[in-house]
Design a protein around this motif. Sequence first.
Motif, PDB file in Angstrom:
ATOM      1  N   UNK A 133      -0.400   2.538  -2.696  1.00  0.00           N
ATOM      2  CA  UNK A 133      -1.609   2.699  -1.891  1.00  0.00           C
ATOM      3  C   UNK A 133      -1.313   3.477  -0.618  1.00  0.00           C
ATOM      4  N   UNK A 134      -0.191   3.194   0.014  1.00  0.00           N
ATOM      5  CA  UNK A 134       0.185   3.927   1.231  1.00  0.00           C
ATOM      6  C   UNK A 134       0.441   5.399   0.922  1.00  0.00           C
ATOM      7  N   UNK A 135       1.063   5.658  -0.230  1.00  0.00           N
ATOM      8  CA  UNK A 135       1.381   7.039  -0.598  1.00  0.00           C
ATOM      9  C   UNK A 135       0.131   7.848  -0.916  1.00  0.00           C
ATOM     10  N   UNK A 136      -0.909   7.174  -1.395  1.00  0.00           N
ATOM     11  CA  UNK A 136      -2.135   7.861  -1.809  1.00  0.00           C
ATOM     12  C   UNK A 136      -3.143   7.968  -0.671  1.00  0.00           C
ATOM     13  N   UNK A 137      -3.012   7.143   0.338  1.00  0.00           N
ATOM     14  CA  UNK A 137      -3.962   7.130   1.452  1.00  0.00           C
ATOM     15  C   UNK A 137      -4.131   8.535   2.048  1.00  0.00           C
ATOM     16  N   UNK A 138      -5.353   9.021   2.091  1.00  0.00           N
ATOM     17  CA  UNK A 138      -5.650  10.323   2.678  1.00  0.00           C
ATOM     18  C   UNK A 138      -5.456  11.509   1.756  1.00  0.00           C
ATOM     19  N   UNK A 139      -5.015  11.268   0.524  1.00  0.00           N
ATOM     20  CA  UNK A 139      -4.764  12.377  -0.405  1.00  0.00           C
ATOM     21  C   UNK A 139      -6.054  12.872  -1.042  1.00  0.00           C
ATOM     22  N   UNK A 178      -2.858   1.422 -11.275  1.00  0.00           N
ATOM     23  CA  UNK A 178      -2.922   1.162  -9.831  1.00  0.00           C
ATOM     24  C   UNK A 178      -3.139   2.455  -9.057  1.00  0.00           C
ATOM     25  N   UNK A 179      -2.421   3.522  -9.438  1.00  0.00           N
ATOM     26  CA  UNK A 179      -2.555   4.802  -8.739  1.00  0.00           C
ATOM     27  C   UNK A 179      -3.976   5.352  -8.881  1.00  0.00           C
ATOM     28  N   UNK A 180      -4.546   5.254 -10.083  1.00  0.00           N
ATOM     29  CA  UNK A 180      -5.903   5.757 -10.305  1.00  0.00           C
ATOM     30  C   UNK A 180      -6.921   4.933  -9.526  1.00  0.00           C
ATOM     31  N   UNK A 181      -6.733   3.629  -9.472  1.00  0.00           N
ATOM     32  CA  UNK A 181      -7.643   2.771  -8.709  1.00  0.00           C
ATOM     33  C   UNK A 181      -7.610   3.126  -7.227  1.00  0.00           C
TER      34      UNK A 181
END
Length: 326
Positions: A73-79, A103-106
């Motif tokens: 979730x932290x890695x995807x935040x703002x992407x 999880x990544x898609x969610x």
Amino acid sequence: MTASMLDPRTQIVTVIGGGGFLGRYVCERLFKAGVRVRVAQRHPRAAWFLQPLAAVGQLALVKADVGRPATLERAIDGASSVIYLPGLLKGDMERVHVDGPRAAAEFAAKNGAKSFVHVSAIGASKDSPSRYGQSKARGEAAVKAAFPGATIIRPSLVFGPEDQLTNRFAAMAQLPVLPIIAPNTKFQPIYSRDAGPAIALAALEPERYAGETIELGGPEIMTMRELVTTVARLSGSERQVSDLPDMAADLLSRFGFLPGAPLNRDQWAMLQQDNVASADGGLAAFGIIPTPLEAVGRQWLSRFKEGGRFRGLHQPTEANVTRPAG
């Protein structure tokens, strides 16, 4: 305004597993597009080699584990876009092929990402004879449920300078006799510098590729025998090849649990089906002309020859040796 029309400098593409073999070619294409790239993986130091490919401030490395959703979730935040690359041939496939991409898609959907690209594999099916194919199919379904506009990319075998495919065959070609497992199984091997850009473009242009499932293959359909003998020739080997009987290969796979075993039961099950892309190999959808193994393989396989690619150069002969007078 579509995603591809946005200022690329305002876009962040998170590439989960971007420091892997295929990831470097995905990231290279993203760098050329001018977007900022956030590579997420368990050991960020393993992706430091990407830094010379990026402009200053274009690359960020973050620690993330597909088995720990909070780190994803932290890695995807703002992407603005997310690409999921991890895959394995043995081990906890449910965690890497199903739970991780789900999880990544969610998180991508929750975060408002404009595109999500999931790299699966040809042969992904709930009816696959292998755990690998079944888990890849469940991963695809989980991604589509969480991010309906996701793009699914299914490549055949991917070859390139850092692969564990042609390099392994070339190393085996140094044996007195080169055994070939599943010699008649067909593949459509695709060059890493073709597959990587296609994956990157799918993320950068969701208006063209969102919701699509695209199989990727190279310009040639080759049997395992043809693939192995081609690699052996490109690596300078003239060893004798021999088809391993299915009964022997099946027996060998039963010892796949041992360290260093060349084949496990699941891999043997995978080899019972052809691995060929549908239609034209898929690269036409991205405007990419597929590269044959013959055209590029010597670039890295020549190192297996004695003297490597410099073999035969500057070797002293009777004609060019200067002898002292007298």
